[in-house]
Scaffold this motif. Structure first.
Motif, PDB file in Angstrom:
ATOM      1  N   GLY A 154       0.835  -1.186   0.000  1.00  0.00           N
ATOM      2  CA  GLY A 154       0.000   0.000   0.000  1.00  0.00           C
ATOM      3  C   GLY A 154       0.870   1.236   0.000  1.00  0.00           C
ATOM      4  N   THR A 155       0.396   2.301  -0.625  1.00  0.00           N
ATOM      5  CA  THR A 155       1.198   3.521  -0.731  1.00  0.00           C
ATOM      6  C   THR A 155       0.409   4.739  -0.265  1.00  0.00           C
ATOM      7  OG1 THR A 155       0.514   3.823  -3.043  1.00  0.00           O
ATOM      8  CG2 THR A 155       2.573   2.639  -2.656  1.00  0.00           C
ATOM      9  N   LYS A 156       1.168   5.764   0.095  1.00  0.00           N
ATOM     10  CA  LYS A 156       0.610   7.050   0.496  1.00  0.00           C
ATOM     11  C   LYS A 156       1.648   8.109   0.145  1.00  0.00           C
ATOM     12  CE  LYS A 156       2.492   6.575   5.169  1.00  0.00           C
ATOM     13  NZ  LYS A 156       2.185   6.583   6.616  1.00  0.00           N
ATOM     14  N   PRO A 157       1.297   9.384   0.189  1.00  0.00           N
ATOM     15  CA  PRO A 157       2.290  10.411  -0.132  1.00  0.00           C
ATOM     16  C   PRO A 157       3.535  10.259   0.749  1.00  0.00           C
ATOM     17  CG  PRO A 157       0.112  11.375  -0.036  1.00  0.00           C
ATOM     18  CD  PRO A 157      -0.040   9.963   0.448  1.00  0.00           C
ATOM     19  N   GLY A 158       4.663  10.077   0.104  1.00  0.00           N
ATOM     20  CA  GLY A 158       5.916  10.006   0.847  1.00  0.00           C
ATOM     21  C   GLY A 158       6.301   8.650   1.372  1.00  0.00           C
ATOM     22  N   GLY A 159       5.535   7.599   1.072  1.00  0.00           N
ATOM     23  CA  GLY A 159       5.929   6.306   1.608  1.00  0.00           C
ATOM     24  C   GLY A 159       5.077   5.147   1.147  1.00  0.00           C
ATOM     25  N   ALA A 160       5.479   3.949   1.568  1.00  0.00           N
ATOM     26  CA  ALA A 160       4.763   2.728   1.220  1.00  0.00           C
ATOM     27  C   ALA A 160       5.027   1.680   2.299  1.00  0.00           C
ATOM     28  CB  ALA A 160       5.223   2.207  -0.138  1.00  0.00           C
ATOM     29  N   HIS A 161       4.123   0.733   2.414  1.00  0.00           N
ATOM     30  CA  HIS A 161       4.302  -0.393   3.333  1.00  0.00           C
ATOM     31  C   HIS A 161       3.934  -1.676   2.596  1.00  0.00           C
ATOM     32  CE1 HIS A 161       5.075   2.183   6.716  1.00  0.00           C
ATOM     33  NE2 HIS A 161       3.932   2.833   6.546  1.00  0.00           N
ATOM     34  N   ASN A 162       4.565  -2.767   2.975  1.00  0.00           N
ATOM     35  CA  ASN A 162       4.279  -4.040   2.326  1.00  0.00           C
ATOM     36  C   ASN A 162       4.302  -5.176   3.342  1.00  0.00           C
ATOM     37  OD1 ASN A 162       7.402  -3.478   1.959  1.00  0.00           O
ATOM     38  ND2 ASN A 162       7.135  -5.713   1.939  1.00  0.00           N
ATOM     39  N   GLY A 163       3.699  -6.283   2.950  1.00  0.00           N
ATOM     40  CA  GLY A 163       3.652  -7.428   3.850  1.00  0.00           C
ATOM     41  C   GLY A 163       3.042  -8.645   3.197  1.00  0.00           C
ATOM     42  N   THR A 164       2.575  -9.567   4.022  1.00  0.00           N
ATOM     43  CA  THR A 164       2.041 -10.833   3.537  1.00  0.00           C
ATOM     44  C   THR A 164       0.733 -11.179   4.238  1.00  0.00           C
ATOM     45  OG1 THR A 164       3.271 -12.109   5.201  1.00  0.00           O
ATOM     46  CG2 THR A 164       4.360 -11.736   3.059  1.00  0.00           C
ATOM     47  N   ILE A 165      -0.013 -12.078   3.620  1.00  0.00           N
ATOM     48  CA  ILE A 165      -1.200 -12.679   4.218  1.00  0.00           C
ATOM     49  C   ILE A 165      -1.183 -14.159   3.843  1.00  0.00           C
ATOM     50  CG2 ILE A 165      -3.701 -12.521   4.539  1.00  0.00           C
ATOM     51  CD1 ILE A 165      -3.668  -9.827   3.170  1.00  0.00           C
TER      52      ILE A 165
END
Length: 210
Positions: free
Chosen positions: A54-65
């Motif tokens: 997922g992304t937003k202004p100035g950054g992103a996060h990632n992971g697993t399910i």
């Protein structure tokens, strides 16, 4: 004058590059009716995984399910159907430390996002498989929260020994199509730079049991 032309050319190239980086989403259509198929329960959930970003202004996060269960229906080595259940409570973050990751997953699991307490499972049910240029175009009903939509994703099928792997390319789903509203500009005004992008990048690798 030459410098002006060079500057214009540079601006044009930057704009073109930005346009090409725009995330293209898979089209979410009305769910397709599908005949009930045998539940083979032949997916190895321990070695299968869904990745998210997922992304937003100035950054992103990632992971697993992780998956809860699943079936891949194969005939003569070809994929003809199947489904898998996604265990939303298994969501993990991979780019933050333990404390930050737990906080993020807690937010994503909250009622204003995926509401995992109410909707503990998501699901993907294959409704059609076509071969397109040596790859698969797999259409299926994706259920997130209380919404089910039909999407088509690019994927491939590989078999080594007794194990078959169903692997997708990365694709983008619009969370707004599935009633995930938090900080979405499609539901809220005046967010300025506090919004979260509607596009969620997903991919999966689903393996059968040996």
């Amino acid at each position: 004058m030459k410098k002006v032309f060079l500057s214009l050319a540079l601006v044009a190239s930057v704009l073109t590059a930005c346009k090409s980086e725009k995330k293209e989403k898979v089209e979410a259509k009305e769910a397709v009716k599908v005949e009930v198929v045998a539940d083979l329960n032949n997916v190895d959930v321990a070695s299968s995984v869904i990745t998210w970003k997922g992304t937003k202004p100035g950054g992103a996060h990632n992971g697993t399910i992780m998956l809860k269960d699943g079936s891949l229906n194969l005939e003569a080595g070809k994929l003809v159907g199947g489904s898998f259940t996604i265990d939303m409570s298994s969501m993990k973050n991979e780019d933050l430390d333990a404390e930050g990751g737990a906080k993020l997953v807690g937010h994503l699991s909250a009622p204003d996002f995926f509401d995992v307490a109410t909707y503990s499972n998501s699901k993907f049910v294959i409704t059609n498989v076509e071969e397109v240029e040596a790859k698969l175009a797999v259409t299926g009903n994706l259920t997130i929260k209380d919404v089910t939509k039909s999407i088509t994703i690019p994927a491939m099928l590989m078999t080594e020994g007794n194990i078959t792997t169903f692997k997708s390319e990365k694709f983008n789903v619009d969370r707004a199509d599935f009633n995930v509203k938090y900080a979405s500009k499609k539901f809220f005004d005046n967010l300025k730079d506090k919004f979260i992008d509607d596009m969620i990048e997903l991919s999966f690798e689903v393996k059968t049991k040996a």
